[in-house]
Design an enzyme around this catalytic site. Structure first.
Site, PDB file in Angstrom:
ATOM      1  N   ASP A 274       1.700  -4.670  -1.338  1.00  0.00           N
ATOM      2  CA  ASP A 274       2.693  -5.086   0.565  1.00  0.00           C
ATOM      3  C   ASP A 274       4.451  -4.574   0.591  1.00  0.00           C
ATOM      4  O   ASP A 274       4.548  -5.593  -0.311  1.00  0.00           O
ATOM      5  CB  ASP A 274       2.180  -6.312   0.326  1.00  0.00           C
TER       6      ASP A 274
ATOM      7  N   ASP B  36       1.778  -0.574   5.155  1.00  0.00           N
ATOM      8  CA  ASP B  36       2.891  -1.489   4.221  1.00  0.00           C
ATOM      9  C   ASP B  36       2.508  -1.524   3.241  1.00  0.00           C
ATOM     10  O   ASP B  36       2.359  -2.960   2.380  1.00  0.00           O
ATOM     11  CB  ASP B  36       3.784  -2.142   4.936  1.00  0.00           C
ATOM     12  N   GLU B  37       0.725  -1.542   3.126  1.00  0.00           N
ATOM     13  CA  GLU B  37      -0.504  -2.596   1.889  1.00  0.00           C
ATOM     14  C   GLU B  37      -0.889  -1.086   2.139  1.00  0.00           C
ATOM     15  O   GLU B  37      -1.770  -0.528   2.319  1.00  0.00           O
ATOM     16  CB  GLU B  37      -0.552  -3.103   2.627  1.00  0.00           C
TER      17      GLU B  37
END
Length: 346
Positions: free
Chosen positions: A13, A111-112
Site C-alpha cells: 500500500d 495505490d495497492e
C-alpha cells in the site's frame, strides 16, 4: 490464471499516495501540510479532500472532508488540484516494478496490490517486503507500507498496523494477541452500522465475535455471518490472481455549485456525463451493456437506478438516450446536489 494457495501474501500500500505524487512534483512542499482535492481551491463549494499528507492529517484533515472544512482545520495547508493522469502514471510504474520481481501481482487500485510468495520457495517474506520497499523508494521516490499474512484480509489489516513506511506480519500465532481486544470495526468489511448492531448483542471486540455462537449471528444477520466469523478468526481469501485487472464499468459524477431544480439542466448534465464516460469506454475498446444514473438530493438522499440495453452498444445516441431514460425514472421533486452516470461494460 489464479495461483495455488501461497505460503505468504504481501499487501503493498503506497503511503499517502496522491499527496506523495504531488510532493515529487512539488519538492518545495516536503514536510508541509498538503491537501489534494477538487480544483485545488478551498473556497470552491462542495469539493472534498481526496488525499491529505501526514502533516495535514495531524490537524484532523481526512479524505472525504469538505475542502472548506479542511481549510479551517489547517489554514496553512497548500491545496492542490487532483491530477489523475499523474497518479495513473506513477501507479503503472510501481506495478511494473512489482511484476519485475517475479511474483504474481494482483492490482487493486492506484495505490495497492497483493503479491504472492508461493509454497516451496525459500524466500523470506520479510526480506521480500524489504526489497519491495527499497526498490519502490529508490526507483520512484514513493514510500509504501507492507502487510504480510497467509490471506488477503489479514495482510491488509497488517498493512494498517505497518503504516507509515513499515512492515508488519500477522499470523495465526499472533492474530488474537494483536487483534483480540480491538473493536470489530477493525475487521475488513465490518462498518459502523454493523458495529452498532453487534454491540447490541454484547459483541464489541474481535475476540468476542470469534467466540460468538454462529446460530445467534445467523438468526440476527443472515448468511454474512460465516464471513465475519472467518475474518474474526483470522481467515480470508488466499487466491492471488496475476491476471490484468479489467474494469467492469466506467463512471463520472459531478457535485453542483448550486442545487439543480430545473429538469432540463439535470438532463443536460446527465447527457454530458454519459458522453464523457462513453468517450473513455470507446478509447478502451469496450462496449456498454447497462447504464446507471445516481441522484443525490440536497438532503444527501442518494439513489441509483439502472437500465439494461437491448444490445451492447457504443452509439452515443443510444447511450445518452438511455441515461436520460433512467433519469426519468426518478421523481426529481427535490433539489439535486449530485448526478452520476455509470456505464457497465461487456
Amino acid at each position: 490464471m489464479p495461483t495455488a494457495a501461497p505460503r505468504w501474501i504481501l499487501h503493498v500500500d503506497l503511503d499517502q499516495f496522491l499527496a506523495s505524487v504531488e510532493l515529487l512534483r512539488h519538492p518545495e512542499l516536503a514536510g508541509l501540510p498538503v491537501i489534494v482535492g477538487g480544483n485545488g481551491d478551498p473556497t470552491e463549494p462542495r469539493k472534498v479532500v481526496t488525499c491529505a499528507s501526514y502533516e495535514a492529517r495531524a490537524y484532523g484533515v481526512r479524505a472525504g472532508m469538505p475542502l472548506r472544512t479542511a481549510a479551517r482545520r489547517c489554514p496553512e495547508a497548500t491545496f492542490l488540484p487532483s491530477n489523475p493522469a499523474a497518479y495513473n502514471a506513477a501507479s503503472e510504474e510501481v506495478v511494473a516494478l512489482l511484476r519485475d520481481l517475479g511474483y504474481p501481482v494482483e492490482v487493486w487500485g492506484w495505490d495497492e496490490a497483493y503479491l504472492a510468495v508461493a509454497p516451496g520457495t525459500p524466500d523470506d517474506p520479510i526480506e521480500v517486503a524489504e526489497e519491495i520497499r527499497k526498490v519502490i523508494l529508490s526507483q520512484t521516490g514513493l514510500s509504501c507500507s507492507i502487510g504480510i499474512s497467509d490471506n488477503k484480509q489479514r495482510a491488509k489489516i497488517a498493512t494498517g498496523l505497518a503504516k507509515p513506511a513499515g512492515i508488519y506480519q500477522l499470523t495465526d500465532a499472533n492474530w488474537m494477541a494483536i487483534m483480540g481486544d480491538r473493536t470489530v470495526e477493525a475487521l475488513w468489511g465490518v462498518g459502523p452500522k454493523t458495529t452498532k448492531r453487534l454491540a447490541k448483542l454484547g459483541i464489541n471486540t474481535v475476540y468476542q465475535l470469534a467466540h460468538t455462537d454462529s446460530g445467534l449471528l445467523m438468526s440476527t444477520f443472515g448468511p454474512r455471518t460465516a464471513l465475519w466469523l472467518l475474518l474474526a478468526k483470522g481467515g480470508g481469501d488466499t487466491e492471488v490472481s496475476a491476471q490484468a485487472w479489467v474494469p467492469r464499468s466506467r463512471s463520472h459524477a459531478v457535485t453542483f455549485p448550486r442545487d439543480l431544480t430545473c429538469r432540463s439542466e439535470m438532463e443536460s448534465a446527465v447527457t454530458e456525463l454519459a458522453q464523457r464516460t462513453l468517450n473513455e469506454v470507446v478509447a478502451s475498446s469496450r462496449t456498454v451493456t447497462r447504464v446507471a444514473v445516481t441522484v443525490r438530493t440536497a438532503t444527501f438522499y442518494t439513489r441509483t437506478k439502472i437500465r439494461k440495453l437491448q444490445a451492447p452498444s457504443t452509439d452515443p445516441d443510444v447511450i445518452t438516450a438511455a441515461a436520460r431514460h433512467v433519469l426519468d425514472l426518478f421523481e426529481l421533486d427535490r433539489p439535486v446536489r449530485l448526478l452520476g452516470v455509470r456505464l457497465e461494460l461487456a
